[in-house]
Write an enzyme that holds these catalytic residues in place. Structure first.
Site, PDB file in Angstrom:
ATOM      1  CB  SER A  90      47.048  43.911  53.416  1.00 20.93           C
ATOM      2  OG  SER A  90      48.136  43.349  52.726  1.00 20.93           O
ATOM      3  CE  LYS A  93      46.528  44.029  49.122  1.00 15.81           C
ATOM      4  NZ  LYS A  93      47.565  43.903  50.153  1.00 15.81           N
ATOM      5  CB  SER A 150      45.151  40.365  51.133  1.00 17.29           C
ATOM      6  OG  SER A 150      45.753  41.574  51.550  1.00 17.29           O
ATOM      7  CE  LYS A 260      42.912  43.327  52.240  1.00 14.63           C
ATOM      8  NZ  LYS A 260      43.513  42.263  53.073  1.00 14.63           N
TER       9      LYS A 260
END
Length: 416
Positions: A90, A93, A150, A260
């Site tokens: 993720s 992202k 997320s 993140k």
């Protein structure tokens, strides 16, 4: 008659002066300046000091890939297999958020715009906020879902909203990555689910993390939210859904500002952690950790090392640069300025008071000159080491003078 002859000779002289610059001393313009020289062949890149090492004392990183970067200068302080190609999960992202904020910045979308959820977006597995087909949310809510929880489904919905399809959005992600110099990266989707060919490196993650935080610092307003709620409004009615931040450093690390996390079977556990202390901002990237605790422990170790060892020298250029004489231009003088402040990062405990600055400028410039055009440089040295430079640029446009401009000067001089 004598006045007419003088005028004729003056025009004649100006005409040849324009054609043959070597006799510009005969012109009515007097050129003067002071120039400081510096050996250009020894010019290093700005913030040339790098202390990147896998053997930095007092730091232990268990993850197979890691990198620590200082944000303002982009200096790499520590790296470990930073170009190894790995699954990003993720952390993907981050690029998705860059394109979302790009679209907001251009005005092509707005925070209050309504985004409709497609069947494809609602079908996303992995981490999600369980958006339903036909459900609508505003752009800001989608950003929260991506930054905090997320959410894969929110990512795909935003990709389709901005580019028409996820595939078109992913093509833009790869183009943006290329523009940032992310040579280790290929995106196949916008959320980071494991698929063949969807790969990047710790180095590239640091590049896109820096881009997001520097260009769009408002991202910190979202990714530092620990808990929030959203409201699902469907045919079955309204229902609140809780959002909890996947980045435990927000709670566990005093100076954390984001950014993140990511985890999949192939990627294992990853994080791009940002933190700020005493005006210094760092990015710690961890890839392939064996468990979630190790990724946060490694990231905190990198951040602590950076904050304890690194210092930044900044020159905001308080001095005023003198105008430069202009040859063959519609103006006699050119205003110049420093392109940007100078910053230098060091982890060696150096004495910044010994830093010397030298200016290199020409005696004059020749028109035409474009605003922003490089005119000279300011060079910095620390002892015998050249540590960087800053361009000196034109503050204005100056067009090249033609014969009519010279005639106008003459008539103003003799008949005004």
């Amino acid at each position: 008659m004598h006045s007419f002859l003088s005028l004729f000779l003056c025009l004649h002289l100006l005409f040849y002066s324009a054609l043959f610059p070597s006799i510009h001393a005969l012109s009515s313009r007097i050129l003067f300046t002071e120039t400081q020289s510096f050996e250009e062949e020894n010019t290093p890149a700005q913030s040339a000091d790098t202390t990147a090492s896998e053997d930095a004392p007092g730091i232990s990183v268990t993850a197979p890939s890691a990198l620590l970067m200082e944000v303002s200068t982009g200096t790499i302080i520590f790296e470990k297999d930073s170009h190894s190609i790995r699954h990003p999960a993720s952390i993907t992202k981050i690029m998705t958020l860059i394109l979302i904020f790009d679209a907001l910045d251009k005005g092509s979308i707005h925070l209050t715009d309504t985004v409709s959820v497609s069947e494809h977006a609602a079908s996303m597995g992995g981490s999600q906020v369980f958006l339903e087909v036909g459900e609508t949310q505003d752009v800001e809510t989608m950003i929260k879902c991506i930054s905090i929880a997320s959410a894969n489904d929110a990512c795909v919905a935003m990709a389709e909203f901005i580019s028409g399809s996820e595939a078109a959005f992913v093509a833009e992600m790869n183009a943006r990555a290329k523009s940032l110099g992310m040579k280790d990266t290929t995106f196949v989707n916008c959320c980071g689910l494991d698929v063949d060919g969807h790969m990047t490196s710790a180095y590239d993650i640091a590049l896109m993390s820096r881009e997001l935080t520097v260009r769009y610092p408002e991202i910190h307003d979202y990714c530092t939210i620990w808990m929030d709620t959203m409201t699902h409004v469907t045919a079955r009615g309204s229902k609140e859904f809780g959002l909890t931040n996947t980045n435990k450093l927000i709670r566990q690390y005093e100076y954390a500002t984001g950014l993140k996390t990511g985890s999949t079977g192939l990627a294992k556990f990853c994080v791009s952690a940002t933190a700020e202390k005493d005006g210094m901002e760092l990015i710690a990237v961890i890839m392939g950790a064996e468990n979630p605790n190790d990724r946060f422990k490694d990231a905190a170790a990198l951040l602590n090392y950076g904050f304890s060892k690194c210092n930044i020298y900044t020159d905001e250029h308080s001095e005023t640069l003198a105008d430069l004489p202009v040859k063959k231009g519609t103006k006699d003088l050119l205003s110049i300025e420093f392109k940007n402040p100078f910053q230098y990062l060091s982890a060696k405990g150096e004495d910044f008071s010994t830093i010397e600055k030298q200016i290199s400028l020409p005696e004059y410039v020749t028109a035409p000159v474009k605003k922003g055009e490089k005119i000279g440089e300011a060079f910095y040295s620390l002892g015998a080491e050249k540590i960087g430079s800053v361009d000196i640029i034109a503050s204005d446009d100056i067009t090249q003078a033609d014969f009519s401009d010279y005639m106008k000067d003459v008539f103003l001089k003799y008949f005004s």
